[in-house]
Motif scaffolding. Structure first.
Motif: not given
Length: 303
Positions: A74-77, A82-84, A283-293
Motif C-alpha cells: 500500500s505504501i509503494e502504491k 503521488a508521483q503520478t 535501481n534508483p529508477q525502479h518506480a519509473l521502470v514500473k511505470k514504463f512497464q
C-alpha cells in the motif's frame, strides 16, 4: 511498530534469509534481527523460525506477516500515485532491447511520452548478454531480451524478469525471384546451397549453427548489425537470411514484394527461450521502470 520493520519482513519473506535480506537492504544482520525481535516482543508473537529450508514465518506469525506485506504494498502504491498526480517523475530512462523486441517499443514510447514529456528516454539495440551485464551494473534501467528458460531460476534475487506474451517464430527471407520463394515452407536442408547474411549477434549465430548437422556447413556471406542492410542484401539477390517474424511486421521490403518471408518448418531452437523485460529492484529508477512497464502492458501482455 514502524514501516522499516515492515520492509524488513518483506525482504526476509522474499529471500527466506535474514543475512541475505540485510545484504540487500544494506544494513547489518544484527540490525534486522534486533528490529524483528523488538517487534515480536511488542506483539507478543514469534514471527519467524529458522529451518533447513531457510527463515520462514511461524504458524501464528503468518497473518501478521501477510498484513505487513499488504502495508508495504500500500505504501509503494501511495508513492507511485503521488508521483503520478504531482508529475514528479523525472530524469532519464535508459532501455535496451534485442532486435526481435524493438518492434513494439516506438508505439510504447509514443504513449509514454504523451503522459510524461519531461522524461528523457534512450532506447538502444543490444545483445542479450550485454543487456544482462548492464542491468546488473545499473548502466541500463530496463532491458527487453530473451533468456534460456533453464537460466531463469538462477537469476540474482534482485533481478526481476517479467515474461512477455511473445509468440515469435523465425522466417527465412529470400529474394522475390529465388526458387525458394515459391515454397510454402522450408526445411533446414533447403538452406544449405544458398549464401546467408547473418545478423551480428551471438544469438543468431547459435541459432543458425544449431540447425546444421555434422555433415554440412553454413555459407555465411557476411555479418551485419544493420537490419536494413541485411534486408537490402536479400532483396538484391545476394543471399538469404533468417529473422524473427516481429522484425518483418509492416516491413516495406515485404509489403512491396522485394523479399519473401517463408516459414521455417523444422525450427527447434525457440522453445528453450523466454522473452521478456528485465530490471533491478535496486535501481534508483525502479518506480519509473514500473511505470514504463504499465505502458508496455497496453501493447504486449506481461505474464
Amino acid at each position: 511498530m514502524n514501516l522499516e520493520q515492515m520492509e524488513y519482513i518483506k525482504e526476509i519473506i522474499h529471500t527466506q534469509s535474514m543475512s541475505i535480506a540485510a545484504q540487500n537492504l544494506h544494513v547489518s544482520q544484527s540490525a534486522i534481527s534486533q528490529s524483528i525481535s523488538l517487534l515480536e516482543k511488542e506483539l507478543g508473537i514469534k514471527l519467524f523460525k529458522r529451518s533447513r529450508f531457510g527463515t520462514m514465518p511461524t504458524e501464528e506469525g503468518k497473518s501478521i506477516v501477510h498484513n505487513a506485506l499488504k502495508i508495504v504494498e500500500s505504501i509503494e502504491k501511495i508513492k507511485e500515485d503521488a508521483q503520478t498526480i504531482t508529475s514528479t517523475f523525472k530524469g532519464e530512462l535508459k532501455i535496451a532491447a534485442i532486435p526481435s523486441l524493438m518492434n513494439f517499443l516506438p508505439k510504447t514510447l509514443t504513449l509514454f511520452k504523451k503522459d510524461y514529456p519531461q522524461i528523457k528516454v534512450t532506447i538502444i539495440e543490444m545483445e542479450s548478454k550485454n543487456i544482462l551485464k548492464n542491468i546488473k551494473e545499473h548502466s541500463l534501467d530496463m532491458g527487453f531480451t530473451s533468456i534460456k528458460k533453464s537460466f531463469e531460476n538462477s537469476l540474482p534475487e534482485h533481478l526481476l524478469f517479467k515474461k512477455l506474451d511473445y509468440n515469435a517464430y523465425f522466417q527465412v527471407i529470400v529474394p522475390k525471384d529465388s526458387p525458394l520463394a515459391f515454397k510454402q515452407s522450408l526445411t533446414v536442408r533447403d538452406l544449405y546451397d544458398y549464401p546467408i547474411v547473418l545478423y551480428t549477434s551471438q544469438f543468431w549465430e547459435e541459432f543458425i549453427y544449431s540447425l546444421v548437422d555434422n555433415d554440412s556447413t553454413v555459407n555465411v556471406l557476411f555479418h551485419t548489425s544493420n537490419s536494413e542492410v541485411l534486408k537490402k542484401t536479400v532483396a538484391e539477390g545476394l543471399a538469404i537470411s533468417v529473422l524473427s517474424s516481429y522484425l518483418l511486421t509492416d516491413d516495406p521490403y515485404v509489403e512491396t514484394g522485394r523479399i519473401i518471408p517463408i516459414s521455417l518448418a523444422d525450427n527447434h531452437f525457440v522453445p528453450d527461450l523466454s522473452f521478456g523485460c528485465i530490471y533491478s529492484e535496486k535501481n534508483p529508477q525502479h518506480a519509473l521502470v514500473k511505470k514504463f512497464q504499465e505502458y508496455v502492458s497496453k501493447l504486449v501482455n506481461v505474464i
